[in-house]
Design an enzyme around this catalytic site. Structure first.
Site, PDB file in Angstrom:
ATOM      1  N   LYS A  52      17.575  11.291  25.541  1.00  0.00           N
ATOM      2  CA  LYS A  52      18.795  12.049  25.400  1.00  0.00           C
ATOM      3  C   LYS A  52      18.518  13.509  25.533  1.00  0.00           C
ATOM      4  O   LYS A  52      19.304  14.212  26.048  1.00  0.00           O
ATOM      5  CB  LYS A  52      19.269  11.949  23.681  1.00  0.00           C
ATOM      6  N   GLN A  96      20.311   9.482  14.689  1.00  0.00           N
ATOM      7  CA  GLN A  96      19.833   8.201  15.501  1.00  0.00           C
ATOM      8  C   GLN A  96      19.634   7.089  14.342  1.00  0.00           C
ATOM      9  O   GLN A  96      18.942   7.236  13.470  1.00  0.00           O
ATOM     10  CB  GLN A  96      18.362   8.582  16.166  1.00  0.00           C
ATOM     11  N   ASP A 119      29.011  10.237  18.993  1.00  0.00           N
ATOM     12  CA  ASP A 119      28.555   9.029  19.018  1.00  0.00           C
ATOM     13  C   ASP A 119      29.668   8.066  18.834  1.00  0.00           C
ATOM     14  O   ASP A 119      29.631   6.852  19.339  1.00  0.00           O
ATOM     15  CB  ASP A 119      27.551   8.588  17.995  1.00  0.00           C
TER      16      ASP A 119
HETATM   17  N1  GUN Z   1      20.714   3.328  17.727  1.00  0.00           N
HETATM   18  C1  GUN Z   1      21.018   2.433  18.515  1.00  0.00           C
HETATM   19  N2  GUN Z   1      22.050   2.939  19.596  1.00  0.00           N
HETATM   20  C2  GUN Z   1      22.421   4.242  19.066  1.00  0.00           C
HETATM   21  C3  GUN Z   1      23.260   5.236  19.550  1.00  0.00           C
HETATM   22  O1  GUN Z   1      24.020   4.978  20.343  1.00  0.00           O
HETATM   23  N3  GUN Z   1      23.451   6.246  18.629  1.00  0.00           N
HETATM   24  C4  GUN Z   1      22.729   6.419  17.598  1.00  0.00           C
HETATM   25  N4  GUN Z   1      22.757   7.433  16.844  1.00  0.00           N
HETATM   26  N5  GUN Z   1      21.873   5.380  17.329  1.00  0.00           N
HETATM   27  C5  GUN Z   1      21.635   4.362  18.034  1.00  0.00           C
END
Ligand code: GUN
Length: 293
Positions: A52, A96, A119
Site C-alpha cells: 500500500k 490493517q 477501506d
Molecule cells: N486485512 C485484510 N484485508 C484488509 C483490508 O482490505 N483492509 C484492512 N485494513 N485490513 C485488511
C-alpha cells in the site's frame, strides 16, 4: 480460457491515478494523503501494508505509516484513530486487520470517521453502499467490480454464487452485484458453512466469487463449463521447494478449475493487486471530497 490479469489492470489504473496526481500538482491543489496503522508483525499484514505504501509512492500520494507493537492497548489505538480523524492533513486512513485478540475490531472500526474510512468498513459506508448512495466501497469488492467492468464481463441477468459471507468481501460483493448498476443486476446466491449442497449451487453459477479463505477449496467438478471464476483467496501453503518456504494458492484448485472457466483470476496476480488500487481510488475521492463534500 482467458486469464484476468489483475497485475496489469492494477498497473494501468495506477498510471491513471498518477496522471491525476500530476494534474493536481500542476494546479497547485492538495496531494492525497493516506495513513495506515499497522499493529504487530504479522507477515501477511506487513506485506499488504508495504504494498500500500509503495503504491502511494508510485502514484505520488503522500503516505504515513504508523507502526505499533502488539502490546498497544485498545485505548491507545483509539487515541491514534481520533488523532487521525482530526488531522486535516490526512485525507483517509486504514487500520490493517486482523488486530491482536485483546483489541475489539468493531470498536476500532466504529471509531473511524466515515469521511476518512477509505477501506469502506464503517457501517455508515456499508449502509450507504447497500442503498446505492455515494460511499467508499470496500477495497476487494471494488477491485472485483473494476475487473468485471474492464474485461466487459456481463453480469446482468447472470447467476452469481458467492462463497463466504465475510463483512469485507462476501457480503458486500453479494449486495453490489445484485444492485441496479452497470456491473450488477445479477441474481446472487450467498453461500457459507451452513449451505446444504454447495456443489449444486456452484454448478448453477455463471460467475463464482470464491472468498472462503480455504486453500483450493473448490474443484473443477463443481464448476459449470464456461463459468467466470473470481478467486479472492490468498492462502499460504508450505512448500519446501520455494525459497520462502511457502507458496500462495487461491480458494479454487487451479489445475482442475481453469480448463472449465471462460475467465479466471490467478493467485497471485489476480484480485490481490486490485485491492490496493481500490484503496488508492478511494483516497483520491477522499482528497477531492467527492463523497461527503
Ligand atoms: N486485512 C485484510 N484485508 C484488509 C483490508 O482490505 N483492509 C484492512 N485494513 N485490513 C485488511
Amino acid at each position: 480460457m482467458e486469464i484476468i490479469d489483475g497485475k496489469k489492470l492494477s498497473q494501468s489504473i495506477k498510471d491513471e491515478i498518477k496522471e491525476s496526481v500530476a494534474q493536481l500538482k500542476a494546479e497547485g491543489k492538495n496531494i492525497p494523503h493516506l495513513a495506515a496503522i499497522l499493529i504487530g508483525s504479522d507477515p501477511a499484514s506487513e506485506s499488504y501494508v508495504r504494498s500500500k505504501v509503495r503504491s502511494c509512492d508510485y502514484v505520488g500520494f503522500e503516505s504515513t505509516l504508523i507502526r505499533k507493537d502488539d502490546s498497544i492497548t485498545e485505548a491507545e489505538l483509539l487515541d491514534i484513530v481520533r488523532e487521525l480523524n482530526e488531522n486535516d492533513d490526512v485525507d483517509g486512513f486504514i487500520v490493517q486487520l486482523p488486530l491482536p485478540k485483546h483489541i475489539d475490531e468493531v470498536k476500532v472500526t466504529l471509531a473511524i470517521d466515515p469521511k476518512k474510512d477509505v477501506d469502506g468498513f464503517h457501517p455508515v459506508n456499508f449502509g450507504r453502499m447497500a442503498q446505492g448512495l455515494p460511499c467508499y466501497l470496500p477495497a476487494t469488492p471494488y477491485g472485483i467490480l473494476q475487473m468485471l467492468d474492464r474485461y466487459n464481463i456481463e453480469t446482468s441477468g447472470k447467476h452469481v454464487v458467492v462463497v463466504g459471507r465475510s463483512n469485507i468481501v462476501g457480503t458486500p460483493m453479494s449486495i453490489l452485484l445484485s444492485r441496479k448498476a452497470k456491473v450488477g443486476n445479477a441474481t446472487v446466491t450467498l453461500t457459507h458453512s451452513r449451505t446444504k449442497d454447495l456443489t449444486a449451487e456452484l454448478l448453477r453459477a455463471d460467475i463464482v466469487i470464491a472468498a472462503i479463505g480455504i486453500p483450493e477449496f473448490i474443484s473443477g467438478d463443481q464448476i459449470k463449463e464456461g463459468a467466470v471464476i473470481i478467486d479472492v483467496g490468498i492462502n499460504r501453503v508450505e512448500d519446501e521447494s520455494r525459497k520462502a518456504g511457502y507458496r500462495l494458492v487461491g480458494d479454487v484448485e487451479w489445475d482442475s478449475v481453469s480448463p472449465k472457466a471462460s475467465y479466471i483470476t490467478p493467485v497471485p496476480g489476480g484480485v490481490g493487486p486490485m485491492t490496493v488500487t481500490s484503496l488508492l481510488m478511494n483516497t483520491l475521492k477522499a482528497s477531492a471530497k467527492e463523497i461527503y463534500g
